[in-house]
Scaffold this motif. Structure first.
Motif, PDB file in Angstrom:
ATOM      1  N   GLY A 265       9.358  15.668  -3.102  1.00 39.00           N
ATOM      2  CA  GLY A 265       9.351  15.025  -4.407  1.00 39.00           C
ATOM      3  C   GLY A 265       8.210  15.466  -5.308  1.00 39.00           C
ATOM      4  N   GLY A 266       8.304  15.033  -6.562  1.00 40.08           N
ATOM      5  CA  GLY A 266       7.256  15.334  -7.529  1.00 40.08           C
ATOM      6  C   GLY A 266       7.203  14.278  -8.617  1.00 40.08           C
ATOM      7  N   LYS A 267       6.030  14.100  -9.194  1.00 38.72           N
ATOM      8  CA  LYS A 267       5.842  13.262 -10.381  1.00 38.72           C
ATOM      9  C   LYS A 267       4.936  14.059 -11.306  1.00 38.72           C
ATOM     10  N   ASN A 268       5.527  15.069 -11.908  1.00 36.65           N
ATOM     11  CA  ASN A 268       4.762  16.172 -12.481  1.00 36.65           C
ATOM     12  C   ASN A 268       4.273  15.886 -13.903  1.00 36.65           C
ATOM     13  N   PRO A 269       3.003  16.217 -14.168  1.00 35.74           N
ATOM     14  CA  PRO A 269       2.439  15.956 -15.493  1.00 35.74           C
ATOM     15  C   PRO A 269       2.585  17.138 -16.459  1.00 35.74           C
ATOM     16  N   HIS A 270       2.812  16.813 -17.728  1.00 38.98           N
ATOM     17  CA  HIS A 270       2.573  17.729 -18.841  1.00 38.98           C
ATOM     18  C   HIS A 270       1.282  17.252 -19.491  1.00 38.98           C
ATOM     19  N   VAL A 271       0.293  18.119 -19.584  1.00 36.07           N
ATOM     20  CA  VAL A 271      -0.990  17.767 -20.189  1.00 36.07           C
ATOM     21  C   VAL A 271      -1.080  18.470 -21.537  1.00 36.07           C
ATOM     22  N   VAL A 272      -1.098  17.702 -22.619  1.00 33.79           N
ATOM     23  CA  VAL A 272      -1.116  18.270 -23.968  1.00 33.79           C
ATOM     24  C   VAL A 272      -2.462  17.959 -24.631  1.00 33.79           C
ATOM     25  N   PHE A 273      -3.219  19.017 -24.889  1.00 30.56           N
ATOM     26  CA  PHE A 273      -4.499  18.874 -25.569  1.00 30.56           C
ATOM     27  C   PHE A 273      -4.299  18.944 -27.083  1.00 30.56           C
ATOM     28  N   GLY A 288      11.207  19.890 -20.321  1.00 24.58           N
ATOM     29  CA  GLY A 288      10.705  19.556 -18.994  1.00 24.58           C
ATOM     30  C   GLY A 288      11.290  18.286 -18.420  1.00 24.58           C
ATOM     31  N   PHE A 289      11.537  17.263 -19.272  1.00 28.53           N
ATOM     32  CA  PHE A 289      12.054  16.021 -18.690  1.00 28.53           C
ATOM     33  C   PHE A 289      13.563  15.854 -18.868  1.00 28.53           C
ATOM     34  N   CYS A 296      15.397  17.367 -11.709  1.00 31.09           N
ATOM     35  CA  CYS A 296      14.709  18.626 -11.429  1.00 31.09           C
ATOM     36  C   CYS A 296      13.371  18.308 -10.787  1.00 31.09           C
ATOM     37  N   CYS A 297      13.144  18.803  -9.576  1.00 30.44           N
ATOM     38  CA  CYS A 297      11.954  18.416  -8.824  1.00 30.44           C
ATOM     39  C   CYS A 297      10.667  18.857  -9.502  1.00 30.44           C
ATOM     40  N   VAL A 298      10.691  19.951 -10.280  1.00 26.86           N
ATOM     41  CA  VAL A 298       9.473  20.416 -10.942  1.00 26.86           C
ATOM     42  C   VAL A 298       9.444  20.032 -12.421  1.00 26.86           C
ATOM     43  N   GLY A 299      10.409  19.240 -12.880  1.00 24.94           N
ATOM     44  CA  GLY A 299      10.416  18.785 -14.267  1.00 24.94           C
ATOM     45  C   GLY A 299       9.240  17.872 -14.552  1.00 24.94           C
ATOM     46  N   GLY A 300       8.834  17.812 -15.819  1.00 22.49           N
ATOM     47  CA  GLY A 300       7.668  17.012 -16.178  1.00 22.49           C
ATOM     48  C   GLY A 300       8.057  15.615 -16.618  1.00 22.49           C
ATOM     49  N   SER A 301       7.822  14.628 -15.781  1.00 20.96           N
ATOM     50  CA  SER A 301       8.224  13.253 -16.101  1.00 20.96           C
ATOM     51  C   SER A 301       7.071  12.394 -16.601  1.00 20.96           C
ATOM     52  N   ARG A 302       5.831  12.937 -16.584  1.00 20.69           N
ATOM     53  CA  ARG A 302       4.678  12.232 -17.150  1.00 20.69           C
ATOM     54  C   ARG A 302       4.081  13.092 -18.258  1.00 20.69           C
ATOM     55  N   LEU A 303       3.880  12.521 -19.424  1.00 18.03           N
ATOM     56  CA  LEU A 303       3.228  13.208 -20.524  1.00 18.03           C
ATOM     57  C   LEU A 303       1.833  12.644 -20.700  1.00 18.03           C
ATOM     58  N   LEU A 304       0.832  13.460 -20.432  1.00 19.92           N
ATOM     59  CA  LEU A 304      -0.562  13.102 -20.652  1.00 19.92           C
ATOM     60  C   LEU A 304      -0.982  13.773 -21.953  1.00 19.92           C
ATOM     61  N   SER A 402       7.286   9.210 -19.316  1.00 21.55           N
ATOM     62  CA  SER A 402       6.239   8.201 -19.468  1.00 21.55           C
ATOM     63  C   SER A 402       5.023   8.837 -20.130  1.00 21.55           C
ATOM     64  N   ILE A 403       4.526   8.210 -21.216  1.00 18.64           N
ATOM     65  CA  ILE A 403       3.384   8.746 -21.957  1.00 18.64           C
ATOM     66  C   ILE A 403       2.110   7.989 -21.593  1.00 18.64           C
ATOM     67  N   LEU A 404       1.091   8.748 -21.168  1.00 17.99           N
ATOM     68  CA  LEU A 404      -0.217   8.187 -20.823  1.00 17.99           C
ATOM     69  C   LEU A 404      -1.276   8.968 -21.594  1.00 17.99           C
ATOM     70  N   PRO A 405      -2.090   8.308 -22.433  1.00 16.66           N
ATOM     71  CA  PRO A 405      -3.102   9.019 -23.218  1.00 16.66           C
ATOM     72  C   PRO A 405      -4.371   9.300 -22.411  1.00 16.66           C
ATOM     73  N   PHE A 406      -5.136  10.301 -22.871  1.00 15.14           N
ATOM     74  CA  PHE A 406      -6.446  10.596 -22.274  1.00 15.14           C
ATOM     75  C   PHE A 406      -7.391  11.020 -23.393  1.00 15.14           C
ATOM     76  N   GLU A 407      -8.696  11.011 -23.095  1.00 15.28           N
ATOM     77  CA  GLU A 407      -9.691  11.382 -24.106  1.00 15.28           C
ATOM     78  C   GLU A 407     -10.513  12.591 -23.704  1.00 15.28           C
ATOM     79  N   THR A 408     -10.672  12.869 -22.418  1.00 18.13           N
ATOM     80  CA  THR A 408     -11.475  14.006 -21.973  1.00 18.13           C
ATOM     81  C   THR A 408     -10.689  14.838 -20.965  1.00 18.13           C
ATOM     82  N   VAL A 409     -11.148  16.052 -20.747  1.00 16.41           N
ATOM     83  CA  VAL A 409     -10.501  16.932 -19.768  1.00 16.41           C
ATOM     84  C   VAL A 409     -10.548  16.294 -18.382  1.00 16.41           C
ATOM     85  N   ASN A 410     -11.684  15.767 -17.998  1.00 14.77           N
ATOM     86  CA  ASN A 410     -11.811  15.160 -16.667  1.00 14.77           C
ATOM     87  C   ASN A 410     -10.881  13.968 -16.501  1.00 14.77           C
ATOM     88  N   GLU A 411     -10.732  13.178 -17.578  1.00 16.49           N
ATOM     89  CA  GLU A 411      -9.818  12.041 -17.501  1.00 16.49           C
ATOM     90  C   GLU A 411      -8.378  12.518 -17.332  1.00 16.49           C
TER      91      GLU A 411
END
Length: 499
Positions: A265-273, A288-289, A296-304, A402-411
């Motif tokens: 399985g996968g719960k793959n992220p798309h990370v958009v800066f 991707g989703f 699709c096992c490698v599809g992106g279902s989380r958007l960061l 699913s959309i999850l926001p972030f503020e820094t690269v490390n986050e």
């Protein structure tokens, strides 16, 4: 003759398939008949045979005999390559037949099926080259009296269990590499999507593959899959499917210490800066989703997404999703087809309901053509998602983002890694430092930068953590199905141990 721009019609009668063992068809006879209805149309399209434990045992015995008599393992890499190249040509000759069957059984758009069949032929050609490149090593540094050799030998009889979401393409990412190594195979495709695997067995026989090298036993996973997983004469098992079933396969392998290759399985992220090309990133995220209806096992279902551009990015997503064409998979204009089964459809709908109940904000849902009545799901985007919600942690295997926001690269890296899975990740940025920090920090077997779900058979595929073990495709995918043997050769007289 139907052209690629014409809508296809449903078949008047279903195709009926038996088992394929020792280079020939085995009639259904008194075995169970499994009926497959098109998930997009509700029409009976194929009938396949429910194999038994006896059938599996026979197929394994046949594969063992073919391996031991070296009818395939004893051939040169060139001769194995010749068969794989002929198989590639035969795939192209029967490409439309294979694509139509793939669409009828899976519900995926016909244009996608056609692309996957053509790409699969190319994989066989790549594997043919890999068959000739497989090699060992030598050690001339052991002194004048000893010479060392390291050789790679085919591991033996391989059990190959493939899933329903990409039945022909995933088969093609495994089978030609297994054959290139010199192994023999007993395959079990999903009982929902068996037709193209059975036709591939016929194609390989026509291409000159010796009898018994590739065998197909169709049927329920609880019967055929279980027997293969526990069988003492299967040397290695390749399984692609859910993590839950993969754990059972892993436990079953202990019986004879089978080597395993598991893509799970996968719960793959798309990370958009914020510095990404947003229009391209939006298109990639939707692809991707929604590709293969999210199955699709490698599809992106989380958007960061970086918080400073979240509102703009969500607006662009809503606008573009409204132009996505969801509908009849036999129509070449369709981009997203049907969900594979009633069970999977219910699962996806349940997760959409859970997302709302757990406090996520329903951002938008795409539209499904009103002319279709099969198992379709509106592509769905949730915002205000937290990492604890089910839609953020579980593999839904449907067109839900699913959309999850972030503020820094490390986050962003922390959120991306907050999952039991590690199959793939996609990064969208024009900043090389951001890209490489994310590539290095995210634990996933495949990472894309400014593209997604792309590439050919040259690079390996596989996962970190509970997304699996082992690697498929590339030269790694051939080596995966070999054992390494070290040989020391002494020259000259032996120094006595006992004087």
């Amino acid at each position: 003759m139907t052209t690629n721009t014409q809508k296809l019609s449903l078949p008047e009668n279903p195709r009926h398939f038996g088992l394929y063992i020792n280079g020939r068809w085995v009639e259904t006879a008194g075995r169970k008949v499994m009926e497959r209805y098109s998930p997009a149309h509700g029409v009976l399209v194929t009938k396949t045979t429910g194999g038994t434990e006896k059938d599996v045992n026979e197929a394994v015995a046949v594969a063992r005999k073919a391996f031991d008599n070296r009818s395939w393992a004893g051939l040169s890499g060139q001769l194995r390559a010749d068969v794989l190249l002929k198989a590639a040509n035969l795939i192209r000759d029967r490409a439309e037949e294979l694509a139509v069957l793939e669409t009828l059984e899976t519900g995926k758009p016909i244009t996608q099926s056609r692309g996957e069949i053509q790409a699969s032929a190319g994989i066989y050609e790549y594997a043919a080259g890999a068959a000739r490149m497989l090699h060992g090593d030598s050690f001339n540094n052991l002194g004048d009296n000893v010479f060392g050799l390291v050789t790679r030998e085919p591991i033996g009889v391989v059990g190959l269990i493939t899933p329903w979401n990409f039945p022909f393409f995933i088969l093609s990412e495994r089978l030609p590499f297994i054959l290139a190594s010199g192994c023999t195979v007993v395959a079990k495709p999903s009982d929902l999507t068996s037709a193209t695997t059975l036709i591939m067995a016929e194609i390989l026989t026509q291409a000159g593959l010796p009898d018994g090298v590739f065998n197909v036993v169709t049927g329920a996973g609880s019967v055929v899959g279980e027997v293969l997983s526990h069988h003492p004469d299967i040397d290695m098992l390749s399984f692609t499917g859910s993590t839950a079933v993969g754990k059972r396969v892993l436990a079953a392998s202990a019986g004879n210490f089978k080597k395993l290759s598991l893509e799970l399985g996968g719960k793959n992220p798309h990370v958009v800066f914020a510095d990404a090309r947003l229009e391209e990133a939006v298109d990639g995220v939707i692809f991707g989703f929604c590709f293969n209806a999210g199955q699709c096992c490698v599809g992106g279902s989380r958007l960061l997404v970086e918080k400073s551009i979240q509102a703009e990015f969500e607006h662009l997503l809503i606008e573009k999703l409204g132009r996505l064409r969801v509908g009849d998979p036999l129509d070449p204009e369709t981009q997203v087809g049907a969900i594979v089964s009633d069970k999977q459809h219910e699962t996806i709908c349940d997760y959409i309901e859970r997302g709302t109940k757990q406090g996520a904000r329903l951002l938008t849902q795409g539209t499904v053509s009103t002319t279709v009545k099969g198992l379709f799901v509106q592509p769905t985007i949730f915002s205000d998602v937290t990492s604890e919600m089910d839609i953020a942690t579980d593999e839904i295997f449907g067109p839900v983002l699913s959309i999850l926001p972030f503020e820094t690269v490390n986050e962003a890296i922390t959120i991306a890694n907050t999952t039991i899975y590690g199959l793939s990740a996609t990064i969208w940025t024009q900043n090389l430092s951001h890209a490489m920090d994310a590539v290095r920090g995210i634990r996933a077997g495949r990472v894309w930068v400014n593209t997604t779900i792309s590439g050919g058979p040259e690079l390996p595929a596989g996962g970190f953590k509970q997304s699996g073990i082992g690697r498929e495709t590339g030269i790694y995918g051939v080596e995966e199905y070999t054992e390494i043997k070290a040989t020391h050769i002494a020259f000259g007289p032996r120094t006595p141990w006992v004087s």
